[in-house]
Design a protein around this motif. Sequence first.
Motif, mmCIF file in Angstrom:
data_model
loop_
_atom_site.group_PDB
_atom_site.id
_atom_site.type_symbol
_atom_site.label_atom_id
_atom_site.label_comp_id
_atom_site.label_asym_id
_atom_site.label_seq_id
_atom_site.Cartn_x
_atom_site.Cartn_y
_atom_site.Cartn_z
ATOM 1 N N GLY A 57 0.840 -1.189 0.000
ATOM 2 C CA GLY A 57 0.000 0.000 0.000
ATOM 3 C C GLY A 57 0.873 1.235 0.000
ATOM 4 O O GLY A 57 2.067 1.168 0.277
ATOM 5 N N THR A 58 0.282 2.363 -0.303
ATOM 6 C CA THR A 58 1.041 3.598 -0.363
ATOM 7 C C THR A 58 1.497 4.018 1.030
ATOM 8 O O THR A 58 0.872 3.655 2.032
ATOM 9 C CB THR A 58 0.183 4.721 -0.976
ATOM 10 O OG1 THR A 58 -1.032 4.823 -0.225
ATOM 11 C CG2 THR A 58 -0.137 4.422 -2.427
ATOM 12 N N PRO A 59 2.585 4.787 1.132
ATOM 13 C CA PRO A 59 3.025 5.277 2.441
ATOM 14 C C PRO A 59 1.923 6.078 3.127
ATOM 15 O O PRO A 59 1.251 6.911 2.501
ATOM 16 C CB PRO A 59 4.230 6.172 2.091
ATOM 17 C CG PRO A 59 4.735 5.627 0.797
ATOM 18 C CD PRO A 59 3.514 5.179 0.050
ATOM 19 N N GLY A 60 1.712 5.821 4.407
ATOM 20 C CA GLY A 60 0.693 6.537 5.164
ATOM 21 C C GLY A 60 -0.672 5.902 5.155
ATOM 22 O O GLY A 60 -1.601 6.412 5.791
ATOM 23 N N VAL A 61 -0.811 4.761 4.463
ATOM 24 C CA VAL A 61 -2.123 4.117 4.406
ATOM 25 C C VAL A 61 -2.440 3.377 5.706
ATOM 26 O O VAL A 61 -3.586 3.016 5.963
ATOM 27 C CB VAL A 61 -2.190 3.134 3.212
ATOM 28 C CG1 VAL A 61 -1.408 1.861 3.495
ATOM 29 C CG2 VAL A 61 -3.631 2.809 2.848
ATOM 30 N N GLY A 62 -1.423 3.167 6.546
ATOM 31 C CA GLY A 62 -1.649 2.505 7.828
ATOM 32 C C GLY A 62 -1.245 1.045 7.842
ATOM 33 O O GLY A 62 -1.847 0.237 8.554
ATOM 34 N N THR A 150 5.626 -4.587 2.628
ATOM 35 C CA THR A 150 6.512 -4.020 1.610
ATOM 36 C C THR A 150 6.832 -2.560 1.926
ATOM 37 O O THR A 150 6.253 -1.947 2.822
ATOM 38 C CB THR A 150 5.870 -4.092 0.211
ATOM 39 O OG1 THR A 150 4.755 -3.196 0.171
ATOM 40 C CG2 THR A 150 5.399 -5.509 -0.088
ATOM 41 N N VAL A 151 7.758 -2.018 1.145
ATOM 42 C CA VAL A 151 8.174 -0.634 1.323
ATOM 43 C C VAL A 151 6.994 0.314 1.180
ATOM 44 O O VAL A 151 6.817 1.255 1.947
ATOM 45 C CB VAL A 151 9.275 -0.284 0.291
ATOM 46 C CG1 VAL A 151 9.526 1.213 0.263
ATOM 47 C CG2 VAL A 151 10.559 -1.020 0.643
ATOM 48 N N GLY A 152 6.159 0.071 0.176
ATOM 49 C CA GLY A 152 5.036 0.956 -0.091
ATOM 50 C C GLY A 152 5.420 2.057 -1.058
ATOM 51 O O GLY A 152 5.639 3.189 -0.660
ATOM 52 N N VAL A 153 5.541 1.704 -2.333
ATOM 53 C CA VAL A 153 6.040 2.684 -3.295
ATOM 54 C C VAL A 153 5.100 2.958 -4.462
ATOM 55 O O VAL A 153 5.261 3.954 -5.151
ATOM 56 C CB VAL A 153 7.410 2.247 -3.864
ATOM 57 C CG1 VAL A 153 8.465 2.302 -2.798
ATOM 58 C CG2 VAL A 153 7.335 0.858 -4.464
ATOM 59 N N GLY A 154 4.139 2.106 -4.727
ATOM 60 C CA GLY A 154 3.243 2.414 -5.831
ATOM 61 C C GLY A 154 2.779 1.199 -6.611
ATOM 62 O O GLY A 154 2.822 0.076 -6.127
ATOM 63 N N GLN A 155 2.355 1.438 -7.852
ATOM 64 C CA GLN A 155 1.660 0.410 -8.616
ATOM 65 C C GLN A 155 2.558 -0.694 -9.151
ATOM 66 O O GLN A 155 2.076 -1.722 -9.600
ATOM 67 C CB GLN A 155 0.920 1.079 -9.773
ATOM 68 C CG GLN A 155 -0.235 1.955 -9.314
ATOM 69 C CD GLN A 155 -0.882 2.683 -10.465
ATOM 70 O OE1 GLN A 155 -0.255 2.923 -11.484
ATOM 71 N NE2 GLN A 155 -2.133 3.044 -10.301
ATOM 72 N N SER A 156 3.882 -0.500 -9.136
ATOM 73 C CA SER A 156 4.770 -1.530 -9.679
ATOM 74 C C SER A 156 5.324 -2.450 -8.599
ATOM 75 O O SER A 156 6.172 -3.296 -8.872
ATOM 76 C CB SER A 156 5.951 -0.869 -10.408
ATOM 77 O OG SER A 156 6.724 -0.105 -9.510
#
Length: 326
Positions: A57-62, A150-156
């Motif tokens: 998930g994106t950073p900050g999504v929890g 995961t790190v949480g960086v985006g769609q890839s």
Amino acid sequence: MDVTALARDLRTGNRRALARAITLVESTRADHRAAAVDLLEAVRDDGREALRIGLSGTPGVGKSTFIESFGMMLTARGLRVAVLAVDPSSARSGGSILGDKTRMDRLSRDPGAFIRPSPSGAQLGGVASRTREAARLCEAAGFDVILIETVGVGQSETAVAWMTDLFVLLLAPAGGDELQGVKRGIMEMADLILVNKADGDLKPAAMRTCADYAGALRLLRRRDYDPPDFPKAMTVSALEENGLEDAWGEMQTLDAWRREEGHRASRRAEQAQHWFEEDVRRALLAKLATPEAQEEMAGLGTDVAGGRLTSAEAARRMLAALEGQA
């Protein structure tokens, strides 16, 4: 290092032995890599399997808040939970904060849980280079559920789907519409989409976001290893611990169906072959890091920069030089 003794201690569930074993497999020293291979061979046929769940998930999504609440729920059920949290590494210094564990203070004190942060290094895809091997060691130590954050960086960020049994994508309310939902990449790899922060003022937005993504999922091509109702979208609140039981029930339902249909075993076999090929690629790239190869690269690079060689010809000569070293 006594690999036999380490493997024996690992099988008893010794947490210190597990920490040492993960440190060993993450090391890049040649002697440590050889010992790590021996250790992984020693625990290869012990028959222990955990449910591996990837969380992105994106950073900050929890993600960390969700993992703590979800992990506490699982340990309360008597399950042993291992968390492998991947932290981004600095592109400048190469260092990582490795602070995920401090966000999970309750779970880190739970005797039924084990949390291991690891730096991502130069690895792409949101995971560390040896995360899959660390997961195998957690299985050997007798853990029932392995959560890979995961790190949480985006769609890839899809590499985690190649080392887990279930891939869960966490989204924030008002994070997109149906068009965002049908984009290829991480969305089509997800088995379960959880819209987090469905509480307080954000609850209506979370419900709308969930409906948008549920509609988008129906437009994606059905996968052979999914039952008719999957993938699906749900709302959860990690803060208020709402929806976690339902999410766990859906994960168990999906995993049970895949076990019965033989998809879990075939997926793991496919994943093993994928990581074998990745290990071969890494070994070939490691040959470029030797002093001899670096010197050859520098010389050819100077010729390319000076216009005396084309990049294609320089690459051909470099590969010929590597074959000569082999």
